[in-house]
Write a protein that holds these residues in place. Structure first.
Motif, PDB file in Angstrom:
ATOM      1  N   VAL A  18       3.021  -1.893  -0.739  1.00 27.95           N
ATOM      2  CA  VAL A  18       2.832  -1.348   0.769  1.00 27.95           C
ATOM      3  C   VAL A  18       1.963  -0.364   0.487  1.00 27.95           C
ATOM      4  O   VAL A  18       2.183   0.851   0.154  1.00 27.95           O
ATOM      5  CB  VAL A  18       4.143  -1.135   1.358  1.00 27.95           C
ATOM      6  N   GLU A  19       0.504  -0.401   0.988  1.00 33.11           N
ATOM      7  CA  GLU A  19      -0.301   0.506   0.663  1.00 33.11           C
ATOM      8  C   GLU A  19      -1.683   0.382   1.362  1.00 33.11           C
ATOM      9  O   GLU A  19      -2.095  -0.642   1.738  1.00 33.11           O
ATOM     10  CB  GLU A  19      -1.052   0.627  -0.834  1.00 33.11           C
ATOM     11  N   ASP A  20      -1.836   1.523   2.298  1.00 42.02           N
ATOM     12  CA  ASP A  20      -3.158   1.309   3.328  1.00 42.02           C
ATOM     13  C   ASP A  20      -4.222   1.476   2.777  1.00 42.02           C
ATOM     14  O   ASP A  20      -5.336   1.297   3.390  1.00 42.02           O
ATOM     15  CB  ASP A  20      -2.813   1.867   4.519  1.00 42.02           C
ATOM     16  N   ASN A  21      -4.554   2.271   1.528  1.00 37.93           N
ATOM     17  CA  ASN A  21      -5.864   2.621   0.860  1.00 37.93           C
ATOM     18  C   ASN A  21      -6.339   1.312   0.221  1.00 37.93           C
ATOM     19  O   ASN A  21      -5.612   0.890  -0.719  1.00 37.93           O
ATOM     20  CB  ASN A  21      -5.511   3.783   0.228  1.00 37.93           C
ATOM     21  N   ARG A  22      -7.433   0.675   0.590  1.00 34.23           N
ATOM     22  CA  ARG A  22      -7.951  -0.513  -0.104  1.00 34.23           C
ATOM     23  C   ARG A  22      -8.282  -0.450  -1.537  1.00 34.23           C
ATOM     24  O   ARG A  22      -7.892  -1.108  -2.291  1.00 34.23           O
ATOM     25  CB  ARG A  22      -9.058  -1.100   0.676  1.00 34.23           C
ATOM     26  N   ALA A  42       0.959  -5.397   1.574  1.00 33.62           N
ATOM     27  CA  ALA A  42       1.061  -4.962   2.892  1.00 33.62           C
ATOM     28  C   ALA A  42       0.471  -3.875   3.091  1.00 33.62           C
ATOM     29  O   ALA A  42       0.550  -3.027   2.187  1.00 33.62           O
ATOM     30  CB  ALA A  42       2.684  -4.947   3.266  1.00 33.62           C
ATOM     31  N   TYR A  43      -0.391  -3.860   4.405  1.00 31.39           N
ATOM     32  CA  TYR A  43      -1.295  -2.732   4.551  1.00 31.39           C
ATOM     33  C   TYR A  43      -0.625  -1.603   5.559  1.00 31.39           C
ATOM     34  O   TYR A  43      -1.168  -0.562   6.004  1.00 31.39           O
ATOM     35  CB  TYR A  43      -2.566  -3.261   4.818  1.00 31.39           C
ATOM     36  N   ASP A  44       0.582  -1.898   6.021  1.00 33.33           N
ATOM     37  CA  ASP A  44       1.205  -0.755   6.962  1.00 33.33           C
ATOM     38  C   ASP A  44       2.673  -1.115   6.702  1.00 33.33           C
ATOM     39  O   ASP A  44       3.108  -2.022   6.124  1.00 33.33           O
ATOM     40  CB  ASP A  44       0.895  -1.222   8.294  1.00 33.33           C
ATOM     41  N   GLY A  45       3.454  -0.238   7.212  1.00 40.83           N
ATOM     42  CA  GLY A  45       5.015  -0.025   6.836  1.00 40.83           C
ATOM     43  C   GLY A  45       5.496  -1.037   7.519  1.00 40.83           C
ATOM     44  O   GLY A  45       6.697  -1.745   7.047  1.00 40.83           O
ATOM     45  N   GLN A  46       5.254  -1.705   8.667  1.00 38.47           N
ATOM     46  CA  GLN A  46       5.844  -2.390   9.596  1.00 38.47           C
ATOM     47  C   GLN A  46       5.849  -3.695   8.836  1.00 38.47           C
ATOM     48  O   GLN A  46       6.715  -4.549   8.891  1.00 38.47           O
ATOM     49  CB  GLN A  46       5.166  -2.641  10.981  1.00 38.47           C
ATOM     50  N   HIS A  47       4.663  -4.194   8.489  1.00 42.03           N
ATOM     51  CA  HIS A  47       4.429  -5.461   7.828  1.00 42.03           C
ATOM     52  C   HIS A  47       5.118  -5.482   6.467  1.00 42.03           C
ATOM     53  O   HIS A  47       5.852  -6.413   5.909  1.00 42.03           O
ATOM     54  CB  HIS A  47       3.023  -5.715   7.498  1.00 42.03           C
ATOM     55  N   MET A  56      11.962 -11.260  -0.089  1.00 40.44           N
ATOM     56  CA  MET A  56      12.652 -10.702  -1.184  1.00 40.44           C
ATOM     57  C   MET A  56      12.020 -10.341  -2.393  1.00 40.44           C
ATOM     58  O   MET A  56      12.550 -11.191  -3.574  1.00 40.44           O
ATOM     59  CB  MET A  56      13.757 -12.099  -1.183  1.00 40.44           C
ATOM     60  N   PRO A  57      11.250  -9.593  -2.455  1.00 43.40           N
ATOM     61  CA  PRO A  57      10.565  -9.244  -3.704  1.00 43.40           C
ATOM     62  C   PRO A  57      11.611  -8.655  -5.019  1.00 43.40           C
ATOM     63  O   PRO A  57      12.632  -8.208  -4.391  1.00 43.40           O
ATOM     64  CB  PRO A  57       9.569  -8.070  -3.576  1.00 43.40           C
ATOM     65  N   ASN A  58      11.152  -8.691  -6.031  1.00 42.48           N
ATOM     66  CA  ASN A  58      12.148  -8.056  -7.043  1.00 42.48           C
ATOM     67  C   ASN A  58      11.855  -6.374  -7.116  1.00 42.48           C
ATOM     68  O   ASN A  58      12.782  -5.742  -7.638  1.00 42.48           O
ATOM     69  CB  ASN A  58      11.538  -8.485  -8.394  1.00 42.48           C
ATOM     70  N   LEU A  59      10.769  -6.033  -6.539  1.00 48.06           N
ATOM     71  CA  LEU A  59      10.525  -4.538  -6.510  1.00 48.06           C
ATOM     72  C   LEU A  59       9.496  -4.269  -5.722  1.00 48.06           C
ATOM     73  O   LEU A  59       8.726  -4.915  -5.119  1.00 48.06           O
ATOM     74  CB  LEU A  59      10.147  -4.119  -8.151  1.00 48.06           C
ATOM     75  N   ILE A  60       9.559  -2.768  -4.901  1.00 45.40           N
ATOM     76  CA  ILE A  60       8.695  -2.582  -4.048  1.00 45.40           C
ATOM     77  C   ILE A  60       7.857  -1.100  -4.511  1.00 45.40           C
ATOM     78  O   ILE A  60       8.696  -0.383  -4.887  1.00 45.40           O
ATOM     79  CB  ILE A  60       9.487  -2.318  -2.698  1.00 45.40           C
ATOM     80  N   LEU A  61       6.733  -1.207  -4.411  1.00 44.41           N
ATOM     81  CA  LEU A  61       5.748   0.088  -4.146  1.00 44.41           C
ATOM     82  C   LEU A  61       5.477   0.546  -3.013  1.00 44.41           C
ATOM     83  O   LEU A  61       4.882  -0.258  -2.298  1.00 44.41           O
ATOM     84  CB  LEU A  61       4.680  -0.094  -5.170  1.00 44.41           C
ATOM     85  N   MET A  62       5.873   1.900  -2.779  1.00 41.37           N
ATOM     86  CA  MET A  62       5.999   2.070  -1.317  1.00 41.37           C
ATOM     87  C   MET A  62       5.039   3.436  -1.012  1.00 41.37           C
ATOM     88  O   MET A  62       5.380   4.509  -1.659  1.00 41.37           O
ATOM     89  CB  MET A  62       7.135   2.359  -0.726  1.00 41.37           C
ATOM     90  N   ASP A  63       3.897   3.174  -0.707  1.00 45.69           N
ATOM     91  CA  ASP A  63       3.167   4.598  -0.221  1.00 45.69           C
ATOM     92  C   ASP A  63       3.784   5.134   0.901  1.00 45.69           C
ATOM     93  O   ASP A  63       4.759   4.532   1.735  1.00 45.69           O
ATOM     94  CB  ASP A  63       1.804   3.950   0.304  1.00 45.69           C
ATOM     95  N   LEU A  64       3.820   6.453   1.170  1.00 48.39           N
ATOM     96  CA  LEU A  64       4.553   7.125   2.175  1.00 48.39           C
ATOM     97  C   LEU A  64       3.661   7.269   3.458  1.00 48.39           C
ATOM     98  O   LEU A  64       4.233   7.177   4.642  1.00 48.39           O
ATOM     99  CB  LEU A  64       4.843   8.287   1.540  1.00 48.39           C
ATOM    100  N   SER A  65       2.546   7.795   3.420  1.00 52.16           N
ATOM    101  CA  SER A  65       1.647   8.042   4.632  1.00 52.16           C
ATOM    102  C   SER A  65       0.958   6.451   5.035  1.00 52.16           C
ATOM    103  O   SER A  65      -0.098   5.868   4.109  1.00 52.16           O
ATOM    104  CB  SER A  65       0.630   8.815   4.363  1.00 52.16           C
ATOM    105  N   ASP A  70       5.773   4.805   8.822  1.00 48.14           N
ATOM    106  CA  ASP A  70       5.592   5.421   7.513  1.00 48.14           C
ATOM    107  C   ASP A  70       6.562   4.890   6.438  1.00 48.14           C
ATOM    108  O   ASP A  70       7.387   4.244   6.867  1.00 48.14           O
ATOM    109  CB  ASP A  70       5.686   6.901   7.877  1.00 48.14           C
ATOM    110  N   GLY A  71       6.058   5.235   5.123  1.00 49.95           N
ATOM    111  CA  GLY A  71       6.767   4.628   4.026  1.00 49.95           C
ATOM    112  C   GLY A  71       8.329   5.400   3.990  1.00 49.95           C
ATOM    113  O   GLY A  71       9.282   4.552   3.528  1.00 49.95           O
ATOM    114  N   TRP A  72       8.690   6.393   4.515  1.00 55.29           N
ATOM    115  CA  TRP A  72      10.111   6.918   4.563  1.00 55.29           C
ATOM    116  C   TRP A  72      10.978   6.071   5.358  1.00 55.29           C
ATOM    117  O   TRP A  72      12.091   5.527   5.156  1.00 55.29           O
ATOM    118  CB  TRP A  72       9.907   8.315   4.979  1.00 55.29           C
TER     119      TRP A  72
END
Ligand code: MN
Length: 134
Positions: A18-22, A42-47, A56-65, A70-72
């Motif tokens: 989940v990261e909005d920076n391309r 995913a390019y936004d937190g909602q998506h 149901m992924p095995n792991l998530i990488l979550m940008d915060l902004s 937001d990621g939190w």
């Protein structure tokens, strides 16, 4: 063959990014796919939350902004969900000196990596969390 088995295991390991920076998304995706992980983007937190629920992924990488959610907030929603809360989440934090990391851990993230991303550090954290969930 051990190598083949390892590649098979990784290709069946799905990581939601989940990261909005391309540019960051491309960098992370290229690295993970080169290691035979399957990447869901995913390019936004909602998506991000919706894809966590549906894929149901095995792991998530979550940008915060992130836009829309937001990621939190996205992390809190995932960690409140009985079906999703076991999924490890690594926060991608931008500001080393701010309270981002503490807030990420408070929100339920299992670990974090700082941007710019140190690739070996990220890979160690991914493999450690995946191994812990086996
Ligand atoms: Mn961002």
């Amino acid at each position: 063959m051990e190598t083949t088995e390892q590649e098979y295991v990784m290709s069946n390991t799905r990581i939601l990014v989940v990261e909005d920076n391309r540019d960051n998304m491309t960098l992370i995706t290229d690295i993970l796919e080169s290691l035979n992980y399957t990447v869901i983007s995913a390019y936004d937190g909602q998506h991000g939350v919706l894809l966590a629920q549906s894929e149901m992924p095995n792991l998530i990488l979550m940008d915060l902004s992130l836009p829309l959610k937001d990621g939190w907030t996205a992390t809190r929603e995932i960690k409140r969900d009985e079906k999703l809360k076991h999924i490890p989440i690594i926060a991608l934090t931008a500001h080393a000196m701010s309270g981002d990391r503490e807030r990420a851990l408070d929100a339920g993230c299992d670990d974090y990596v700082s941007k710019p991303i140190n690739v070996p550090d990220l890979l160690v954290k991914i493999t450690t969390l995946l191994a812990a969930k086996k």
